[in-house]
Design a protein around this motif. Structure first.
Motif, PDB file in Angstrom:
ATOM      1  N   PHE A  16       0.828  -1.209   0.000  1.00 12.51           N
ATOM      2  CA  PHE A  16       0.000   0.000   0.000  1.00 12.51           C
ATOM      3  C   PHE A  16       0.865   1.263   0.000  1.00 12.51           C
ATOM      4  N   VAL A  17       1.985   1.226   0.727  1.00 15.02           N
ATOM      5  CA  VAL A  17       2.906   2.368   0.716  1.00 15.02           C
ATOM      6  C   VAL A  17       3.453   2.578  -0.695  1.00 15.02           C
ATOM      7  N   LEU A  18       3.864   1.495  -1.342  1.00 14.88           N
ATOM      8  CA  LEU A  18       4.364   1.607  -2.718  1.00 14.88           C
ATOM      9  C   LEU A  18       3.267   2.018  -3.687  1.00 14.88           C
ATOM     10  N   LEU A  19       2.048   1.601  -3.419  1.00 19.19           N
ATOM     11  CA  LEU A  19       0.927   2.020  -4.260  1.00 19.19           C
ATOM     12  C   LEU A  19       0.715   3.524  -4.172  1.00 19.19           C
ATOM     13  N   ALA A  20       0.893   4.081  -2.978  1.00 21.43           N
ATOM     14  CA  ALA A  20       0.774   5.534  -2.809  1.00 21.43           C
ATOM     15  C   ALA A  20       1.906   6.266  -3.532  1.00 21.43           C
ATOM     16  N   VAL A  44       4.609   8.831  -8.596  1.00 19.53           N
ATOM     17  CA  VAL A  44       5.797   9.701  -8.635  1.00 19.53           C
ATOM     18  C   VAL A  44       6.448   9.750 -10.012  1.00 19.53           C
ATOM     19  N   PRO A  45       6.739   8.617 -10.669  1.00 20.89           N
ATOM     20  CA  PRO A  45       7.372   8.737 -11.988  1.00 20.89           C
ATOM     21  C   PRO A  45       6.476   9.419 -13.026  1.00 20.89           C
ATOM     22  N   PHE A  46       5.162   9.234 -12.913  1.00 20.52           N
ATOM     23  CA  PHE A  46       4.244   9.896 -13.838  1.00 20.52           C
ATOM     24  C   PHE A  46       4.248  11.410 -13.608  1.00 20.52           C
ATOM     25  N   VAL A  47       4.301  11.813 -12.346  1.00 20.42           N
ATOM     26  CA  VAL A  47       4.361  13.242 -12.013  1.00 20.42           C
ATOM     27  C   VAL A  47       5.675  13.842 -12.510  1.00 20.42           C
ATOM     28  N   LEU A  48       6.785  13.130 -12.293  1.00 23.73           N
ATOM     29  CA  LEU A  48       8.076  13.626 -12.773  1.00 23.73           C
ATOM     30  C   LEU A  48       8.106  13.728 -14.292  1.00 23.73           C
ATOM     31  N   GLN A  49       7.499  12.765 -14.950  1.00 21.82           N
ATOM     32  CA  GLN A  49       7.465  12.793 -16.413  1.00 21.82           C
ATOM     33  C   GLN A  49       6.650  13.977 -16.924  1.00 21.82           C
ATOM     34  N   ARG A  50       5.564  14.267 -16.245  1.00 27.79           N
ATOM     35  CA  ARG A  50       4.666  15.342 -16.693  1.00 27.79           C
ATOM     36  C   ARG A  50       5.166  16.732 -16.285  1.00 27.79           C
ATOM     37  N   TYR A  51       5.583  16.871 -15.021  1.00 29.18           N
ATOM     38  CA  TYR A  51       5.922  18.187 -14.484  1.00 29.18           C
ATOM     39  C   TYR A  51       7.420  18.393 -14.263  1.00 29.18           C
TER      40      TYR A  51
END
Length: 156
Positions: A117-121, A125-132
């Motif tokens: 669940f921690v890793l699911l949260a 992160v990589p999607f946010v870094l890719q976008r922003y």
């Protein structure tokens, strides 16, 4: 890598698809391991989950340090890598102090599920870094400036 060599404006975020795959596979593999590691299920099922976890972990451990080294450059890249290593060793030395008690009190399946669940949260992160990522880099005073990068916020 061939696409990055051909592209004239490669960005550090071009390596994030591998981290995105790892971000998805890590919680899946842990949930799979948590709920198949029992005597009533064939032994190969948790073994496959462990192999999938190893692949995803290796992807994440390769992509993020390289990304940060590319972002921060030679000047600060080594420092960011040193922080990564120090944090990894700190966590790996502290976790054995409480994981045995967790397994004893809530069971193996729920202990592993809790970390899943921690890793699911953390999976976005990589999607946010890719976008922003370009915007975040533009706001940092420590990022190595490259051709084509937008100027820093507040720069003259």
């Amino acid at each position: 890598m061939k696409r990055r060599e051909k592209a004239s404006t490669s960005q550090p975020e071009d390596s994030m698809p591998a981290a995105s795959i790892a971000g998805i596979l890590l919680p899946i593999s842990l949930f799979w391991l948590a709920w198949t590691a029992r005597s009533s299920i064939h032994w190969i099922c948790p073994l496959i989950a462990g192999g999938l976890y190893g692949l995803a972990f290796a992807l994440s451990q390769l992509v993020y340090p390289l990304y940060k080294n590319e972002v921060y450059g030679a000047e600060f890249g080594a420092s960011s890598f040193a922080v990564d290593v120090a944090m990894r060793y700190t966590f790996s030395s502290v976790f054995p102090l409480f994981t045995t008690q967790m397994v004893d009190s809530i069971g193996f399946d729920w202990t592993i599920s809790l970390w899943a669940f921690v890793l699911l949260a953390l999976a976005p992160v990589p999607f946010v870094l890719q976008r922003y990522g370009p915007r975040l880099r533009a706001r940092s005073q420590y990022v190595q400036r490259r051709e084509g990068d937008p100027p820093s916020v507040g720069a003259a």
